[in-house]
Design a protein around this motif. Structure first.
Motif, PDB file in Angstrom:
ATOM      1  N   GLU A   1       0.806  -1.220   0.000  1.00  0.00           N
ATOM      2  CA  GLU A   1       0.000   0.000   0.000  1.00  0.00           C
ATOM      3  C   GLU A   1       0.841   1.273   0.000  1.00  0.00           C
ATOM      4  OE1 GLU A   1      -3.973   1.671   2.330  1.00  0.00           O
ATOM      5  OE2 GLU A   1      -3.166  -0.322   2.763  1.00  0.00           O
ATOM      6  N   GLU A   2       1.917   1.286   0.741  1.00  0.00           N
ATOM      7  CA  GLU A   2       2.783   2.457   0.772  1.00  0.00           C
ATOM      8  C   GLU A   2       3.489   2.661  -0.566  1.00  0.00           C
ATOM      9  OE1 GLU A   2       2.048   1.130   4.897  1.00  0.00           O
ATOM     10  OE2 GLU A   2       2.606   0.134   3.030  1.00  0.00           O
ATOM     11  N   GLU A   3       3.889   1.570  -1.201  1.00  0.00           N
ATOM     12  CA  GLU A   3       4.492   1.676  -2.531  1.00  0.00           C
ATOM     13  C   GLU A   3       3.478   2.200  -3.552  1.00  0.00           C
ATOM     14  OE1 GLU A   3       6.813  -1.639  -0.426  1.00  0.00           O
ATOM     15  OE2 GLU A   3       4.768  -0.870  -0.470  1.00  0.00           O
ATOM     16  N   GLU A   4       2.235   1.761  -3.450  1.00  0.00           N
ATOM     17  CA  GLU A   4       1.175   2.272  -4.322  1.00  0.00           C
ATOM     18  C   GLU A   4       0.986   3.770  -4.103  1.00  0.00           C
ATOM     19  OE1 GLU A   4      -2.309   0.075  -3.371  1.00  0.00           O
ATOM     20  OE2 GLU A   4      -1.423  -1.869  -3.875  1.00  0.00           O
ATOM     21  N   LEU A   5       1.044   4.183  -2.847  1.00  0.00           N
ATOM     22  CA  LEU A   5       0.911   5.609  -2.535  1.00  0.00           C
ATOM     23  C   LEU A   5       2.058   6.392  -3.157  1.00  0.00           C
ATOM     24  CD1 LEU A   5      -0.374   7.987  -1.025  1.00  0.00           C
ATOM     25  CD2 LEU A   5       1.021   7.351   0.961  1.00  0.00           C
ATOM     26  N   ALA A   6       3.263   5.869  -3.077  1.00  0.00           N
ATOM     27  CA  ALA A   6       4.415   6.551  -3.679  1.00  0.00           C
ATOM     28  C   ALA A   6       4.198   6.750  -5.174  1.00  0.00           C
ATOM     29  CB  ALA A   6       5.690   5.742  -3.425  1.00  0.00           C
TER      30      ALA A   6
ATOM     31  N   ILE B   1       8.783  -9.004   0.240  1.00  0.00           N
ATOM     32  CA  ILE B   1       7.773  -8.039  -0.197  1.00  0.00           C
ATOM     33  C   ILE B   1       7.137  -7.391   1.031  1.00  0.00           C
ATOM     34  CG2 ILE B   1       5.567  -7.754  -1.404  1.00  0.00           C
ATOM     35  CD1 ILE B   1       6.335 -10.157  -3.115  1.00  0.00           C
ATOM     36  N   GLY B   2       6.994  -6.070   0.992  1.00  0.00           N
ATOM     37  CA  GLY B   2       6.358  -5.363   2.097  1.00  0.00           C
ATOM     38  C   GLY B   2       7.305  -4.978   3.204  1.00  0.00           C
ATOM     39  N   THR B   3       8.603  -4.974   2.945  1.00  0.00           N
ATOM     40  CA  THR B   3       9.571  -4.642   3.980  1.00  0.00           C
ATOM     41  C   THR B   3       9.596  -3.142   4.244  1.00  0.00           C
ATOM     42  OG1 THR B   3      11.417  -4.314   2.461  1.00  0.00           O
ATOM     43  CG2 THR B   3      11.023  -6.572   3.248  1.00  0.00           C
ATOM     44  N   ILE B   4      10.123  -2.786   5.400  1.00  0.00           N
ATOM     45  CA  ILE B   4      10.227  -1.371   5.732  1.00  0.00           C
ATOM     46  C   ILE B   4      11.194  -0.670   4.792  1.00  0.00           C
ATOM     47  CG2 ILE B   4      12.086  -1.601   7.441  1.00  0.00           C
ATOM     48  CD1 ILE B   4      10.398   0.407   9.171  1.00  0.00           C
ATOM     49  N   ASP B   5      12.219  -1.386   4.341  1.00  0.00           N
ATOM     50  CA  ASP B   5      13.182  -0.782   3.421  1.00  0.00           C
ATOM     51  C   ASP B   5      12.557  -0.490   2.061  1.00  0.00           C
ATOM     52  OD1 ASP B   5      15.178  -0.794   5.307  1.00  0.00           O
ATOM     53  OD2 ASP B   5      16.009  -2.728   4.667  1.00  0.00           O
ATOM     54  N   SER B   6      11.743  -1.419   1.550  1.00  0.00           N
ATOM     55  CA  SER B   6      11.128  -1.197   0.242  1.00  0.00           C
ATOM     56  C   SER B   6      10.152  -0.028   0.294  1.00  0.00           C
ATOM     57  CB  SER B   6      10.421  -2.461  -0.249  1.00  0.00           C
ATOM     58  OG  SER B   6       9.273  -2.749   0.519  1.00  0.00           O
ATOM     59  N   LYS B   7       9.431   0.094   1.390  1.00  0.00           N
ATOM     60  CA  LYS B   7       8.477   1.194   1.535  1.00  0.00           C
ATOM     61  C   LYS B   7       9.204   2.523   1.691  1.00  0.00           C
ATOM     62  CE  LYS B   7       5.042  -1.880   3.570  1.00  0.00           C
ATOM     63  NZ  LYS B   7       4.115  -1.834   2.431  1.00  0.00           N
ATOM     64  N   THR B   8      10.266   2.505   2.470  1.00  0.00           N
ATOM     65  CA  THR B   8      11.043   3.723   2.671  1.00  0.00           C
ATOM     66  C   THR B   8      11.652   4.199   1.359  1.00  0.00           C
ATOM     67  OG1 THR B   8      11.540   3.127   4.964  1.00  0.00           O
ATOM     68  CG2 THR B   8      13.002   4.720   3.892  1.00  0.00           C
ATOM     69  N   ARG B   9      12.215   3.273   0.588  1.00  0.00           N
ATOM     70  CA  ARG B   9      12.811   3.655  -0.705  1.00  0.00           C
ATOM     71  C   ARG B   9      11.771   4.263  -1.636  1.00  0.00           C
ATOM     72  NH1 ARG B   9      15.544  -1.336  -0.158  1.00  0.00           N
ATOM     73  NH2 ARG B   9      14.009  -2.315  -1.534  1.00  0.00           N
ATOM     74  N   ALA B  10      10.605   3.626  -1.724  1.00  0.00           N
ATOM     75  CA  ALA B  10       9.576   4.105  -2.643  1.00  0.00           C
ATOM     76  C   ALA B  10       9.064   5.484  -2.246  1.00  0.00           C
ATOM     77  CB  ALA B  10       8.427   3.099  -2.692  1.00  0.00           C
ATOM     78  N   LEU B  11       8.768   5.665  -0.971  1.00  0.00           N
ATOM     79  CA  LEU B  11       8.229   6.944  -0.522  1.00  0.00           C
ATOM     80  C   LEU B  11       9.278   8.045  -0.599  1.00  0.00           C
ATOM     81  CD1 LEU B  11       6.083   5.705   2.487  1.00  0.00           C
ATOM     82  CD2 LEU B  11       5.216   6.873   0.451  1.00  0.00           C
ATOM     83  N   THR B  12      10.505   7.729  -0.256  1.00  0.00           N
ATOM     84  CA  THR B  12      11.571   8.723  -0.329  1.00  0.00           C
ATOM     85  C   THR B  12      11.793   9.164  -1.770  1.00  0.00           C
ATOM     86  OG1 THR B  12      12.649   7.800   1.637  1.00  0.00           O
ATOM     87  CG2 THR B  12      13.994   9.190   0.188  1.00  0.00           C
TER      88      THR B  12
END
Length: 308
Positions: free
Chosen positions: A223-228, A266-277
């Motif tokens: 979901e966070e990656e989709e938001l990014a 999939i769904g790791t904090i690192d993947s979400k952080t990278r996408a949002l950043t």
């Protein structure tokens, strides 16, 4: 922002004057929170309880089904305070009666029920907040669910959150700095849900009363990656602050929410952080650092704000 300066865009997401019915109103939870919502200013006009002989609760009439309630009161929003196994039926009844927005608060809704509910509301052109959510609010105007009043305050921050508890704490701290919310949507942490972060963003991105966006996410899912992706696609230039919870979670273990599950990287904090950043958001893992950053950017000591 004062209570009278409500957001016209937030009103497109949910009309603050909309007549609201409460499914399951004669139960303990329904009785308690329907009165809290009404005292807050929500236009609660009806309750629904198919097996109750109670005529009303605190002056609010009780009907046997949603069709009767809608026919008599014109209700267009439902808050379903029913057990998890009754949520699908409640949504079917509400949407069948013409309800345009359904908020469901129960934890533990079966995934297969959530899949059916999502298909149903999409075909009906309705909006569903849930499966499990503390609700949503236009502070100073409307509260649907059980968001705590102590954390609600009209202001410039648009909030979308998976976690109720974290959002209460963060918004309460920000309110102490004089930074309230323009629109607060608890999307919940279920793996299948009616409204996701990317669904809320278009409203907050163009809302003139929303000067910054606060995202309270967690590990698991995409979901966070989709938001990014949505931030980039929409060209949203408002400041976005994100807290991602769950750094200590182990792969394959559900942490708290059913959707907070990491599998095969999939769904790791690192993947979400990278996408949002990469999309321009500032990402935090500690509440205090997040709150201090927002308060500092808004320069609350002088009343100025550093976002447009």
């Amino acid at each position: 922002m004062s209570a009278s300066q409500h957001s016209p865009i937030a009103a497109e997401f949910v009309d603050p004057l909309a007549p609201v019915l409460i499914q399951g109103m004669t139960g303990r939870t329904g009785r308690t929170h329907s009165q809290h919502m009404r005292r807050y200013g929500t236009n609660v006009v009806a309750g629904v309880s198919p097996e109750s002989d109670v005529a009303g609760v605190a002056g609010i009439p009780i009907f046997r089904n949603c069709a009767q309630a809608v026919g008599e009161t014109g209700a267009s929003v439902s808050v379903a305070m029913v057990p998890p196994l009754a949520v699908l039926q409640a949504i079917e009844e509400a949407v069948g009666a013409g309800i345009r927005l359904v908020v469901t608060v129960a934890e533990g809704v079966p995934v297969h029920d959530a899949v059916r509910a999502l298909d149903l509301v999409r075909h009906a052109g309705a909006r569903w907040i849930g499966a499990s959510t503390p609700g949503l609010a236009i502070p100073g105007r409307l509260k649907l669910g059980f968001l705590p009043d102590v954390a609600l305050a009209p202001g410039p921050i648009g909030v979308m959150a998976k976690s109720g508890t974290l959002s209460y704490e963060i918004c309460h701290r920000l309110a102490g700095w004089g930074l309230g919310q323009s629109l607060w949507v608890g999307v919940g942490g279920d793996p299948v849900k009616g409204t996701r972060f990317a669904d809320v963003l278009p409203y907050m991105a163009v809302d003139p009363q929303t000067h910054a966006i606060l995202v309270i996410g967690e590990i698991g899912g995409s979901e966070e990656e989709e938001l990014a992706d949505a931030i980039v696609t929409l060209g949203c230039h408002k400041p976005v602050y994100a807290l991602i919870a769950g750094r200590s979670a182990r792969e394959g273990v559900t942490m708290g929410h059913a959707g907070a599950l990491i599998q095969r990287g999939i769904g790791t904090i690192d993947s979400k952080t990278r996408a949002l950043t990469a999309a321009g958001a500032r990402v935090f893992t500690r509440i205090q650092h997040l709150v201090e950053a927002i308060a500092g950017d808004f320069n609350t000591a002088t009343g100025d704000r550093a976002c447009g």
